[in-house]
Write a protein that holds these residues in place. Sequence first.
Motif, PDB file in Angstrom:
ATOM      1  N   ILE A  10       0.854  -1.188   0.000  1.00  0.00           N
ATOM      2  CA  ILE A  10       0.000   0.000   0.000  1.00  0.00           C
ATOM      3  C   ILE A  10       0.888   1.236   0.000  1.00  0.00           C
ATOM      4  N   VAL A  11       0.751   2.073  -1.017  1.00  0.00           N
ATOM      5  CA  VAL A  11       1.522   3.316  -1.094  1.00  0.00           C
ATOM      6  C   VAL A  11       0.555   4.486  -0.978  1.00  0.00           C
ATOM      7  N   ILE A  12       0.907   5.457  -0.146  1.00  0.00           N
ATOM      8  CA  ILE A  12       0.009   6.564   0.180  1.00  0.00           C
ATOM      9  C   ILE A  12       0.728   7.884  -0.029  1.00  0.00           C
ATOM     10  N   GLY A  13       0.035   8.845  -0.630  1.00  0.00           N
ATOM     11  CA  GLY A  13       0.578  10.173  -0.827  1.00  0.00           C
ATOM     12  C   GLY A  13      -0.347  11.229  -0.271  1.00  0.00           C
ATOM     13  N   LEU A  39       4.548   5.560   2.784  1.00  0.00           N
ATOM     14  CA  LEU A  39       3.859   6.832   2.550  1.00  0.00           C
ATOM     15  C   LEU A  39       4.832   7.993   2.418  1.00  0.00           C
ATOM     16  N   VAL A  40       4.347   8.974   1.660  1.00  0.00           N
ATOM     17  CA  VAL A  40       5.062  10.233   1.471  1.00  0.00           C
ATOM     18  C   VAL A  40       4.144  11.373   1.879  1.00  0.00           C
ATOM     19  N   LEU A  41       4.659  12.221   2.750  1.00  0.00           N
ATOM     20  CA  LEU A  41       4.005  13.477   3.088  1.00  0.00           C
ATOM     21  C   LEU A  41       4.990  14.578   2.755  1.00  0.00           C
ATOM     22  N   HIS A  42       4.560  15.564   1.991  1.00  0.00           N
ATOM     23  CA  HIS A  42       5.460  16.656   1.635  1.00  0.00           C
ATOM     24  C   HIS A  42       5.835  17.438   2.893  1.00  0.00           C
ATOM     25  N   VAL A 124      -1.540  -1.124  -4.103  1.00  0.00           N
ATOM     26  CA  VAL A 124      -2.712  -0.257  -3.948  1.00  0.00           C
ATOM     27  C   VAL A 124      -2.182   1.156  -3.752  1.00  0.00           C
ATOM     28  N   GLY A 125      -2.510   2.058  -4.678  1.00  0.00           N
ATOM     29  CA  GLY A 125      -2.092   3.443  -4.567  1.00  0.00           C
ATOM     30  C   GLY A 125      -3.206   4.281  -3.966  1.00  0.00           C
ATOM     31  N   VAL A 126      -2.869   5.098  -2.973  1.00  0.00           N
ATOM     32  CA  VAL A 126      -3.871   5.895  -2.252  1.00  0.00           C
ATOM     33  C   VAL A 126      -3.470   7.369  -2.291  1.00  0.00           C
ATOM     34  N   VAL A 127      -4.341   8.213  -2.810  1.00  0.00           N
ATOM     35  CA  VAL A 127      -4.108   9.657  -2.844  1.00  0.00           C
ATOM     36  C   VAL A 127      -5.054  10.322  -1.850  1.00  0.00           C
ATOM     37  N   LEU A 128      -4.444  11.050  -0.901  1.00  0.00           N
ATOM     38  CA  LEU A 128      -5.223  11.755   0.120  1.00  0.00           C
ATOM     39  C   LEU A 128      -5.175  13.262  -0.136  1.00  0.00           C
ATOM     40  N   THR A 129      -5.604  14.013   0.822  1.00  0.00           N
ATOM     41  CA  THR A 129      -5.671  15.469   0.740  1.00  0.00           C
ATOM     42  C   THR A 129      -4.346  16.089   0.329  1.00  0.00           C
ATOM     43  N   GLY A 130      -4.408  17.158  -0.442  1.00  0.00           N
ATOM     44  CA  GLY A 130      -3.191  17.841  -0.852  1.00  0.00           C
ATOM     45  C   GLY A 130      -3.447  18.822  -1.974  1.00  0.00           C
TER      46      GLY A 130
END
Length: 352
Positions: A10-13, A39-42, A124-130
């Motif tokens: 699971i990869v999350i951005g 996960l990556v958070l800027h 599974v790619g997950v795109v959250l708020t940004g």
Amino acid sequence: MRHVQRHDIIVIGASMGGVEALTALVRQLPGDLAACVLLVLHVPAQHRSYLPEILTRSGPLPAHHPQDGEGLEPGRIYVAPNDRHLLVEPGRVRVMKGPKENGHRPAVDPLFRSAASAHGPRVVGVVLTGALDCGTGGLLAVKREGGLAVVQDPRDALCPDMPRSAMEFVAVDHCVRLEEMGALLTRLVATPVAPRSRKRSRQVETEVKAMKVDIPSMDDPPSPLEYAKPSYYGCPDCGGVLFELEEDGLLRFRCRTGHAYTAEALSGSQQNQLDGAMWAALRALEESASLSRRLATQARQRNHERSALRFEERARTAEAQVQLLRQAVLAAPPSGVASAESRLPDEPKQMS
């Protein structure tokens, strides 16, 4: 007996509002989750990230900044350190100071692309708020390699730009509110990967190589350049020629050394450069006017009237230019975060 593959990568951005969103999400995940979460958070390069400590306290899964080459283990959260990209190779992670993407390091898209290249339909790619459209290109790679695309419902996001952009360009598999995402991911992890033919994308592989600065020689450039054509634009990071790529309507740019931008991120970077150039020009003109006034005063003290008049005229000209440029600077639209409001489709292409 044939091994049954599951969605265990699971990869999350996330970007703006990401700490709150990630905290809420990891709280929902079970302690025996049979998947790795990366996960990556800027985050700014100059500040240490305390996200692993925050996430470890928030949920049952331990989170940490991995070491380069560390093995992947289920039930663990791997957080990209500040000023380093987090990439995935078969069975391990890489932590590298590669070229920035969309002005960020760490960046979301390199993580997504590398995971898709290494593990294909298991991802599974997950795109959250940004803000802006980070994550869209990476999510396209996940789908191209047979993985699943999940986005946070934009109406539920603090900053809806990233999920909105993903919904516009990617055939997302699930679009859910944050409060429902933990249960969804847990269900997907327990679901076997559907049999499907996987045709490895050479473009995805070569873009991953470019991020690792894995370039044999400048006479044999890797390749996003193979799939691109030179553009009319220069790279904001290094000044080199940007090569233009377009996939499924998403316009992107990458230079020979690996810096990459979406069209929207490039536009924002150009605006920032223009803003800096205008302030620099304003400073130079003000200094020129001040120096000319001083020279005029000195010339008059020495009874050099002709020189004094010449310097005074030069000062008046510079001062007039200062006023015009100052008005232009103050009237310029704000640079930085741009809204994707106009790009929002009515519905994603596919929703859970």
